[in-house]
Design a protein around this motif. Structure first.
Motif, PDB file in Angstrom:
ATOM      1  N   LEU A  35      17.064  -6.339   5.501  1.00 25.31           N
ATOM      2  CA  LEU A  35      17.239  -7.554   5.390  1.00 25.31           C
ATOM      3  C   LEU A  35      15.709  -7.343   6.947  1.00 25.31           C
ATOM      4  CD1 LEU A  35      15.814 -10.680   5.035  1.00 25.31           C
ATOM      5  CD2 LEU A  35      18.637 -11.328   5.757  1.00 25.31           C
ATOM      6  N   ASP A  36      15.219  -7.112   6.575  1.00 27.28           N
ATOM      7  CA  ASP A  36      14.379  -7.304   7.979  1.00 27.28           C
ATOM      8  C   ASP A  36      14.362  -8.928   8.221  1.00 27.28           C
ATOM      9  OD1 ASP A  36      11.992  -7.101   9.852  1.00 27.28           O
ATOM     10  OD2 ASP A  36      12.504  -5.165   9.263  1.00 27.28           O
ATOM     11  N   VAL A  37      14.451  -9.365   9.438  1.00 33.04           N
ATOM     12  CA  VAL A  37      14.647 -10.437  10.601  1.00 33.04           C
ATOM     13  C   VAL A  37      13.059 -10.525  11.566  1.00 33.04           C
ATOM     14  CG1 VAL A  37      16.807 -11.283   9.342  1.00 33.04           C
ATOM     15  CG2 VAL A  37      16.609 -10.393  11.746  1.00 33.04           C
ATOM     16  N   VAL A  54      12.109 -11.416   5.965  1.00 32.47           N
ATOM     17  CA  VAL A  54      12.059 -12.773   5.930  1.00 32.47           C
ATOM     18  C   VAL A  54      12.782 -12.682   7.689  1.00 32.47           C
ATOM     19  CG1 VAL A  54      13.698 -15.157   5.452  1.00 32.47           C
ATOM     20  CG2 VAL A  54      13.179 -13.194   4.093  1.00 32.47           C
ATOM     21  N   PRO A  55      11.671 -13.451   8.314  1.00 32.68           N
ATOM     22  CA  PRO A  55      11.975 -14.192   9.776  1.00 32.68           C
ATOM     23  C   PRO A  55      12.844 -14.392  10.083  1.00 32.68           C
ATOM     24  CG  PRO A  55       9.504 -14.335   9.052  1.00 32.68           C
ATOM     25  CD  PRO A  55      10.243 -13.948   7.502  1.00 32.68           C
ATOM     26  N   ARG A  56      13.810 -14.452  11.263  1.00 34.00           N
ATOM     27  CA  ARG A  56      14.490 -15.040  12.072  1.00 34.00           C
ATOM     28  C   ARG A  56      14.860 -16.821  11.634  1.00 34.00           C
ATOM     29  NH1 ARG A  56      18.022 -17.920  12.168  1.00 34.00           N
ATOM     30  NH2 ARG A  56      19.389 -18.340  13.701  1.00 34.00           N
ATOM     31  N   GLY A  57      13.764 -17.610  12.260  1.00 33.93           N
ATOM     32  CA  GLY A  57      13.207 -18.686  12.290  1.00 33.93           C
ATOM     33  C   GLY A  57      12.966 -19.388  10.961  1.00 33.93           C
ATOM     34  N   THR A  82      16.350  -4.692  17.904  1.00 37.38           N
ATOM     35  CA  THR A  82      16.794  -3.944  18.358  1.00 37.38           C
ATOM     36  C   THR A  82      18.543  -4.128  17.871  1.00 37.38           C
ATOM     37  OG1 THR A  82      17.335  -5.000  20.720  1.00 37.38           O
ATOM     38  CG2 THR A  82      15.662  -3.403  20.527  1.00 37.38           C
ATOM     39  N   SER A  83      18.576  -5.087  17.539  1.00 37.82           N
ATOM     40  CA  SER A  83      19.689  -5.993  17.015  1.00 37.82           C
ATOM     41  C   SER A  83      20.346  -7.528  17.281  1.00 37.82           C
ATOM     42  CB  SER A  83      21.259  -4.634  16.850  1.00 37.82           C
ATOM     43  OG  SER A  83      21.875  -4.687  18.467  1.00 37.82           O
ATOM     44  N   GLY A  84      19.192  -7.485  18.648  1.00 42.92           N
ATOM     45  CA  GLY A  84      19.746  -9.207  19.146  1.00 42.92           C
ATOM     46  C   GLY A  84      19.580 -10.225  17.920  1.00 42.92           C
ATOM     47  N   ARG A  85      18.652 -10.611  17.262  1.00 43.84           N
ATOM     48  CA  ARG A  85      18.092 -11.291  16.365  1.00 43.84           C
ATOM     49  C   ARG A  85      19.120 -11.340  15.112  1.00 43.84           C
ATOM     50  NH1 ARG A  85      11.503 -10.838  16.237  1.00 43.84           N
ATOM     51  NH2 ARG A  85      12.117  -8.241  17.222  1.00 43.84           N
ATOM     52  N   ASN A 100      28.325 -10.679   2.436  1.00 44.21           N
ATOM     53  CA  ASN A 100      28.952  -9.731   2.696  1.00 44.21           C
ATOM     54  C   ASN A 100      28.058  -8.977   2.807  1.00 44.21           C
ATOM     55  OD1 ASN A 100      29.709  -7.168   1.628  1.00 44.21           O
ATOM     56  ND2 ASN A 100      29.388  -7.395  -0.721  1.00 44.21           N
ATOM     57  N   THR A 101      27.446  -9.205   5.097  1.00 48.87           N
ATOM     58  CA  THR A 101      26.640  -8.714   5.600  1.00 48.87           C
ATOM     59  C   THR A 101      26.550  -7.917   6.927  1.00 48.87           C
ATOM     60  OG1 THR A 101      26.261 -10.780   6.584  1.00 48.87           O
ATOM     61  CG2 THR A 101      25.233 -10.627   5.173  1.00 48.87           C
ATOM     62  N   VAL A 102      25.980  -7.073   7.451  1.00 48.52           N
ATOM     63  CA  VAL A 102      26.553  -6.504   8.668  1.00 48.52           C
ATOM     64  C   VAL A 102      25.074  -6.254   9.302  1.00 48.52           C
ATOM     65  CG1 VAL A 102      27.905  -4.514   7.767  1.00 48.52           C
ATOM     66  CG2 VAL A 102      25.750  -3.557   7.559  1.00 48.52           C
ATOM     67  N   ASN A 103      25.578  -5.988  10.240  1.00 50.43           N
ATOM     68  CA  ASN A 103      23.922  -6.125  11.509  1.00 50.43           C
ATOM     69  C   ASN A 103      24.059  -4.491  11.585  1.00 50.43           C
ATOM     70  OD1 ASN A 103      22.317  -6.674  13.517  1.00 50.43           O
ATOM     71  ND2 ASN A 103      24.042  -6.561  14.878  1.00 50.43           N
ATOM     72  N   MET A 104      22.647  -3.808  11.929  1.00 47.14           N
ATOM     73  CA  MET A 104      22.363  -1.789  11.823  1.00 47.14           C
ATOM     74  C   MET A 104      22.421  -2.211  13.886  1.00 47.14           C
ATOM     75  SD  MET A 104      19.512   0.300  10.441  1.00 47.14           S
ATOM     76  CE  MET A 104      17.856  -0.969  10.836  1.00 47.14           C
TER      77      MET A 104
END
Length: 127
Positions: A35-37, A54-57, A82-85, A100-104
């Motif tokens: 998922l690219d936000v 799916v944009p963060r907003g 860079t991993s903030g959003r 079941n999610t992780v942040n890259m």
């Protein structure tokens, strides 16, 4: 005192799981949803192959309409520039029951810097 965006990201990162790009790549190769936000323009300039944008907003509003994000047994690797959003997105997904999610860590920039494959849609030729 009001929180800054940095404060919110630090708080989110304290509550979520973050993985390295090496681990993220392994998860993706094993079938994790990507998922690219980032915003659509960022996505069009290059993204992790197979990523859903799916944009963060819009995440909270598009979650139910995105079947790939509603499979409880399938892990989801979330990233932004860079991993903030994406940290904020993972925390939001958890609040909405998607756990079941992780942040890259390092985001797309770290992925590209590692030399991993990226996709960029071809330019549209209007001729």
């Amino acid at each position: 005192m009001a929180k800054t965006s940095h404060d919110l990201v630090v708080e989110a990162k304290s509550k979520i799981k973050e993985v390295s790009v090496v681990d993220a790549r392994e998860m993706i190769q094993s079938g994790a949803v990507v998922l690219d936000v980032r915003e659509p323009g960022e996505f069009e300039n290059g993204h992790v192959p197979g990523a859903i944008n799916v944009p963060r907003g819009l995440l909270e509003f598009k979650l139910a309409a995105t079947p790939e994000l509603n499979q409880p047994d399938t892990p989801i690797v979330v990233y932004c520039k860079t991993s903030g959003r994406s940290a904020l997105a993972v925390a939001t997904l958890a609040d909405m029951g998607v756990t079941n999610t992780v942040n890259m860590g390092g985001g797309y920039d770290a992925w590209a810097e590692a030399g991993y494959p990226t996709d960029k849609p071809p330019a549209i030729d209007y001729n």
